[in-house]
Structure formats: structure tokens, C-alpha cells
Design an enzyme around this catalytic site. Structure first.
Site, PDB file in Angstrom:
ATOM      1  N   GLY A  99       0.793  -1.165   0.011  1.00  0.00           N
ATOM      2  CA  GLY A  99      -0.032   0.001  -0.055  1.00  0.00           C
ATOM      3  C   GLY A  99       0.571   1.355  -0.106  1.00  0.00           C
ATOM      4  O   GLY A  99       1.706   1.178   0.988  1.00  0.00           O
TER       5      GLY A  99
ATOM      6  N   TYR B  85       1.061 -12.361  -7.066  1.00  0.00           N
ATOM      7  CA  TYR B  85       1.395 -10.931  -7.140  1.00  0.00           C
ATOM      8  C   TYR B  85       1.763 -10.026  -5.983  1.00  0.00           C
ATOM      9  O   TYR B  85       2.859  -9.339  -6.217  1.00  0.00           O
ATOM     10  CB  TYR B  85       0.222 -10.111  -8.052  1.00  0.00           C
ATOM     11  CG  TYR B  85       0.583  -8.808  -8.139  1.00  0.00           C
ATOM     12  CD1 TYR B  85       1.317  -8.370  -9.373  1.00  0.00           C
ATOM     13  CD2 TYR B  85      -0.217  -7.599  -7.539  1.00  0.00           C
ATOM     14  CE1 TYR B  85       1.321  -7.045  -9.599  1.00  0.00           C
ATOM     15  CE2 TYR B  85       0.211  -6.578  -7.709  1.00  0.00           C
ATOM     16  CZ  TYR B  85       0.890  -6.188  -8.691  1.00  0.00           C
ATOM     17  OH  TYR B  85       1.151  -4.782  -8.989  1.00  0.00           O
TER      18      TYR B  85
HETATM   19  O1  PRP Z   1      -2.657  -5.312 -17.042  1.00  0.00           O
HETATM   20  P1  PRP Z   1      -2.349  -4.124 -16.282  1.00  0.00           P
HETATM   21  O2  PRP Z   1      -3.540  -3.323 -15.862  1.00  0.00           O
HETATM   22  O3  PRP Z   1      -1.300  -3.307 -16.838  1.00  0.00           O
HETATM   23  O4  PRP Z   1      -1.839  -4.851 -14.930  1.00  0.00           O
HETATM   24  C1  PRP Z   1      -0.791  -5.696 -14.745  1.00  0.00           C
HETATM   25  C2  PRP Z   1       0.622  -5.503 -14.473  1.00  0.00           C
HETATM   26  O5  PRP Z   1       0.501  -4.560 -13.270  1.00  0.00           O
HETATM   27  C3  PRP Z   1       1.327  -5.142 -12.447  1.00  0.00           C
HETATM   28  O6  PRP Z   1       2.662  -4.614 -12.676  1.00  0.00           O
HETATM   29  P2  PRP Z   1       2.938  -3.340 -11.560  1.00  0.00           P
HETATM   30  O7  PRP Z   1       2.935  -2.234 -12.389  1.00  0.00           O
HETATM   31  O8  PRP Z   1       2.141  -3.417 -10.347  1.00  0.00           O
HETATM   32  O9  PRP Z   1       4.595  -3.667 -11.254  1.00  0.00           O
HETATM   33  P3  PRP Z   1       5.186  -4.688 -10.670  1.00  0.00           P
HETATM   34  O10 PRP Z   1       5.361  -5.875 -11.606  1.00  0.00           O
HETATM   35  O11 PRP Z   1       6.665  -4.162 -10.539  1.00  0.00           O
HETATM   36  O12 PRP Z   1       4.960  -5.136  -9.181  1.00  0.00           O
HETATM   37  C4  PRP Z   1       1.542  -6.646 -12.980  1.00  0.00           C
HETATM   38  O13 PRP Z   1       2.970  -7.142 -12.633  1.00  0.00           O
HETATM   39  C5  PRP Z   1       1.406  -6.501 -14.471  1.00  0.00           C
HETATM   40  O14 PRP Z   1       2.617  -6.187 -14.920  1.00  0.00           O
END
Ligand code: PRP
Ligand code: GLN
Length: 590
Positions: free
Chosen positions: A164, A384
């Protein structure tokens, strides 16, 4: 588990390829104080067993210029998705059917959307409404009997920052002090506690802390936790991870009886229920049990008074909560074990679903005051949310993600691939697993900027579009002239995947195959994960082929839901996978 019928092109997993088709692709640590044995009859700790024991075990597709909020469309017949199956639809709107256990949400004939779903016309969903990236939940941390309680919480919150980023706070209690001390604000932990004097002011040997990302109530400073209230026999503070599915109804009931709310957060109902508890003259733990006995949904909650710290996990154990011990023996609680690691505490065990731990001068006691329910731990924590270094629900998060990648390679492999490239950060362990299982070399073909935080990824489409480019950059020498497998943990709105495919093609990839280490997300979460409305989930409206076409990949493959179940093994029915299956353990009550 049998895959649902592939009515709409393998929503439940598998792969879709562009024409021409590609092949389918601590030992015991003493605590200060007395009794360590659980005192509830149903205690999983077992009568004489030590309490401290080792654990048992943004689719926001960028809208074309004139397409903002244009009518929703979906892929029609003839989509070319490969193996996999459909998942049941979640009911339209926020249902009000009370509690169910394991009941699948209504599904239209043949897996089509249930009545009330927006019209479709055979194309791709385009929805340009606002929304953030996905990784948002909340993190809690607490400590009892620690001379540096506030600092310990501060470190714990740092370790849990990924849960968060909206606001943070710490509340402390000093023995004999008349009040609880608090400091909180909007922003990252480092921003809220940027002035060390704010931390030093928080004296006391007990503390709770919270990182917030809202699932109920506005993103306002008022809603930042821990919340503090003053009862007639003293102040009480609460830090909550989860989402209370009957909070709106309880709030109306409480207001009709005279309660005046100070926030729009669901968490505040816990304080009012405690204040109006029939046990209001009794000890804190009885009030807490009374109050939480009335709420439904997800809660891993820490409650601090002048005399005690109470930690409770809801009977289904949706959200994680672990118990640790600092080198001094002082007990520490946290959403994830990574917070214990940073604070130098040893992981002792999980707080069990339905368990209430009371930490006080008398020691630590355990009780199970609620009706038992089947555990429904959130599987998305492993996909995730949680940090890979954490042990969550008794399993290593890192090991889970590597295994998801291995399974993905087995079910949606890419023949003749040259290189496996992770989408940082969450896609890295799965890409390592994919590479190991397929024999295709792993390379860091996409690098992440450490100077871009989500603070800069604001909920407007324009900024979100540039956000991916700001954050991720291709390594041409790895990509150019190669058949690339890009592995990510999940697709939510599709924003990231679309940008990644474009980025890899621009860097010279001859083919780009997206592989996603979880099943398609088809439902919103009611239990504390800030997933967008299901209308914004690309896989809710689109089958695998339509999603592939939208992101522009040569092929697209997901980890099938039955593959995820196989991985969970005998524990499969003790995990909540509602965002993939539509199988909601509890439905919200308005
Ligand atoms: O389909 P979307 O709406 O684009 O969401 C999915 C994306 O969001 C998350 O990444 P995030 O940006 O949270 O970064 P992280 O992988 O570094 O945690 C996840 O790992 C995907 O890459
Ligand atoms: N993500 C969470 O756990 C949020 C906690 C609480 N429901 C809030 O919105 O503040």
C-alpha cells in the site's frame, strides 16, 4: 479439476496465437509474560502446545482518441484461442445475497455474461475510465514489549510498502500513559516519517502500524490507518488489512443507533461495534470478539489499547498475518514475514484463520472465538501481492512463482524461442521457472527504473500510458532479431502487456509471445485487493484471442486454472481464487 467449456476461446487459460498460428503452445522463542497455550477449545495450537511454533506447513486499454468510454465490445465467435476453458461470470453489480460458501456466481448460458452485462458486438473491450495499477492492498505490523516499538514498526512498514502506497501511520502505547500516540499521513512510509522527530515522539513499548491502499472509502488522510477512537475507559486503535463485505449495512445500522462516523472507511465499523458491544465494560478481547463476530469478509486486524494488543484473522483467513519474535523475545506481528526479516525477528508461525491472539503484560494467549469456516487464503498473494522473500500461508512466495513459470512452460510453451524475458518486477521468478523448464535462456531484456515509483503513476490514462515507458526500458542487444517470450505474473487491464509488446517489437524482436503466470482475471475482489471493476478487466470481456489481438502479441498464453489447482494440491479448496473462477466464498451485502 475439469476446465470449464471453452465457450469464449479459452478464458480459463491456454494460449492464443496470431495467424499464422504458432504451436500451442526458530525454533521456540520465549515471549515475555505467562501463558503460551491457546485457550480456545477449538484451538489449532492444541492444549499444551507452545503458542510460538514454526508454521505448519490497469485493464485500462489506452483508448483511441475518440474512444473514451465508448460502448463495451467483446470478441465474437471465431476467436482462435487454444486450450483452456471459460470461467463463470461474477454477478452483475454488487450482489446482495448474503453469505455463500463456495457458490459460483451466476453465469449466462454457455459461459456468456449473465443478464445485465453490457452489450457486445464482436470486437475488443475498450474502457478508458480511470484506475491505478493493481498491486494495492494493505499491510499491518505490530509489536508488544519492545523498547523501540515505533522504530520496529517503521522498519516493518518499509518492508511492507509494496502492499500500500497511499498512506501510512504508526500508533504507540506507553505503559501508564493516558493516551495513544499517533503519527500518520498520505504518501509512502519514507514521506510520512521523513522527519525523524515524528518517529521519536512516538514513545512506548507497544505499537501498531499500517500501509494503506483503499478498498473502501476515499483516499483521504482521514481514512489513513491506524484509526484511533477514545472510549470511556480509554483509547483504542485499529489497523486492518482486508475488506468487510457487510460494512455498508452495519454502518447504516450503527448510524440509526446514534453512531457518528469520522471516516468513510469500512474499518471504522469495527470501532463502533466495539464501542456498542454488550461486553463494553469488559476486557478488550471480549469487545473485539463481539465486534468481529458481526462483521463479514476479510480482516487481518491489529487492535491496540493502553493495556493490550489484540491480533485477529478472519475465519477464512483471506489475508495473511504472521507471528514473529524479536531477538529480545518480544512478539511481533506482520502481514508478511519480510517485515519480520527487516526488523530482525524470527518467523514463528501464522496467526491461524479465526484465531485471536492477545498480547499483554500477562503474556500471550490464543483463542478461537468465531464459528469455524473453511480456510480461503487469497491465492493472488502468491501470484502478485506478497514479496517473493516472504513465506505466506506456509509457502515460499518465490518458490510458488518459479513453479507457476515452470507450469506455464509445460502448458503454453513456445517452440523455437530464443530468449525468455521477464516483465519486472513481479514477472521475474516466473520467467526463471519458464526458462528452466523450457531450456530457453533467461535474459534481462527489460530493465526497470528504480527512480519511478507508483506515486508517479497517477490515475489518468495519459500519465498511465507514459508510466510504463518511464518504468520499463528494453535492452536492444538482448531483443533484436530474437523470438522473445515475455513473462509477466498477470494481466489486469492489459495496459502493461500492450506496451511491453510494442516496446519489444520496437527493439527489434522478430516475434513476441506473452506468457502470463496466472489464469485470466475475470472478477473483482471483495476481500481487500483493489482490482478494478470487472468491466475494466480485459479478460472479463475478451477471450484469449481477443486479448492477444489487443496487446498485439504473436501469441498469448495463461496458466490454466486447473494447473493452478494442481499446484495447490490438497490445499486447493482452502484457497480463494474468485478473481479467476468467479467462485466467491462470501458476497458483499449492501
Ligand atoms: O494489465 P495491467 O492493468 O497493466 O496490470 C498488470 C500489470 O500490473 C502489475 O505490475 P506493476 O506495475 O504493479 O509492477 P510490478 O510488477 O513491479 O509489481 C503486474 O505485474 C502487471 O505487469
Ligand atoms: N487494502 C486494504 O486492506 C484496505 C483496508 C480498508 N478496507 C481500507 O480501505 O482502508
Amino acid at each position: 479439476m475439469a476446465a470449464p467449456p471453452p465457450t469464449r476461446g479459452g478464458r480459463g487459460g491456454g494460449a492464443a496465437a496470431a495467424p499464422p498460428p504458432t504451436p500451442p503452445t526458530v525454533g521456540f522463542v520465549p515471549l515475555p509474560g505467562g501463558a503460551l497455550a491457546p485457550r480456545g477449545a477449538a484451538s489449532s495450537g492444541g492444549g499444551g502446545r507452545a503458542l510460538l511454533r514454526r508454521p505448519r506447513r490497469s485493464l485500462r486499454p489506452p483508448a483511441p482518441a475518440a474512444a473514451a468510454r465508448r460502448p463495451v465490445r467483446r470478441a465474437g465467435a471465431g476467436a482462435t484461442a487454444a486450450a483452456g476453458g471459460g470461467a463463470p461470470r461474477t454477478p452483475p453489480g454488487a450482489p446482495s445475497a448474503g453469505i455463500t460458501d463456495g457458490a459460483a456466481a451466476p453465469t449466462g448460458a454457455g459461459g456468456a455474461p449473465a443478464a445485465g452485462a453490457p452489450p457486445t458486438d464482436g470486437g475488443i473491450l475498450i474502457d478508458a475510465a480511470g484506475g491505478d495499477h493493481l498491486r494495492e492492498e494493505c499491510g499491518v505490523v505490530g509489536v508488544w514489549g519492545d523498547a523501540a516499538a515505533a522504530a520496529t514498526c517503521y522498519y516493518g512498514l518499509h518492508a511492507l510498502q509494496h502492499r500500500g502506497q497511499e498512506g501510512a501511520g504508526i500508533v504507540t502505547s506507553a505503559p501508564d500513559a493516558g493516551e495513544l500516540l499517533e503519527h500518520k499521513g498520505l504518501g509512502l512510509v519514507s514521506e510520512v516519517f521523513g522527519n525523524v522527530a515524528d518517529l521519536e515522539r512516538l514513545t512506548g513499548t507497544a505499537a501498531i502500524g499500517h500501509n494503506r491502499y483503499s478498498t473502501a472509502g476515499a483516499k483521504s488522510v482521514r481514512n489513513v490507518q491506524p484509526l484511533v477512537a477514545t472510549f470511556r475507559d480509554g483509547p483504542v486503535s485499529v489497523a486492518h488489512n482486508g475488506n468487510l463485505t457487510n460494512a455498508p449495512r452495519l454502518r447504516v445500522e450503527l448510524e440509526l443507533r446514534g453512531s457518528i462516523f469520522h471516516t468513510s472507511s469500512d474499518t471504522e465499523v469495527i470501532l463502533h461495534l466495539m464501542a456498542t458491544s454488550v461486553s463494553s465494560a469488559g476486557e478488550l478481547s471480549r469487545r473485539v470478539a463481539d465486534a468481529l463476530g458481526r462483521v463479514e469478509g476479510a480482516y487481518s486486524v491489529l487492535i491496540l489499547s493502553r493495556d493490550a494488543l489484540v491480533a485477529v484473522r478472519d475465519p477464512r483467513g483471506f489475508r495473511p498475518l504472521v507471528l514473529g519474535a524479536l531477538p529480545s523475545g518480544a512478539p511481533m506481528l506482520a502481514s508478511e514475514s519480510c517485515a519480520l526479516d527487516l526488523a530482525g525477528a524470527a518467523l514463528v508461525r501464522e496467526v491461524e484463520p479465526g484465531e485471536m491472539l492477545v498480547l499483554s503484560a500477562a503474556g500471550v494467549t490464543s483463542d478461537f472465538p468465531f464459528a469455524r469456516a473453511r480456510r480461503r487464503a487469497c491465492v493472488f498473494e502468491h501470484i502478485y501481492f506478497s514479496k517473493p522473500s516472504s513465506v505466506v500461508f506456509g509457502r515460499s512466495v518465490y518458490a510458488s512463482r518459479v513453479r507457476f513459470g515452470e507450469l506455464l512452460a509445460a502448458t503454453a510453451g513456445v517452440p523455437a524461442a530464443d530468449v525468455v524475458v521477464p516483465v519486472p518486477e513481479s514477472g521475474v521468478p516466473a520467467a526463471l521457472g519458464f526458462s528452466a523448464a523450457s531450456g530457453v535462456p533467461f535474459q534481462q531484456g527489460i530493465l526497470r527504473s528504480h527512480y519511478v515509483g507508483r506515486t508517479f503513476i497517477q490515475p489518468s490514462q495519459g500519465v498511465r500510458d507514459i508510466g510504463v515507458k518511464l518504468k520499463l526500458a528494453p535492452v536492444r542487444s538482448v531483443i533484436a532479431g530474437k523470438v522473445v517470450v515475455a513473462v509477466d505474473d498477470s494481466i489486469v487491464r492489459g495496459t502493461t502487456s500492450k506496451k511491453i509488446v510494442r516496446m519489444l517489437r520496437d527493439a527489434g524482436a522478430t516475434e513476441v509471445h506473452m506468457r502470463i503466470a496466472c489464469p485470466p482475471i475475470v472478477g473483482s475482489c471483495y476481500y481487500g485487493v483493489d482490482t478494478p471493476d470487472r468491466e475494466s478487466l480485459i479478460s472479463y470481456r475478451n477471450d484469449v484471442e481477443a486479448t492477444r489481438a489487443y496487446i498485439g502479441a504473436d501469441s498469448l498464453g495463461f496458466l490454466p486454472l486447473d494447473g493452478l489447482h494442481d499446484f495447490l494440491g490438497e490445499e486447493a479448496d482452502t484457497f480463494c481464487d474468485a478473481c479467476f473462477s468467479g467462485n466467491y466464498p462470501i458476497l458483499p451485502v449492501e
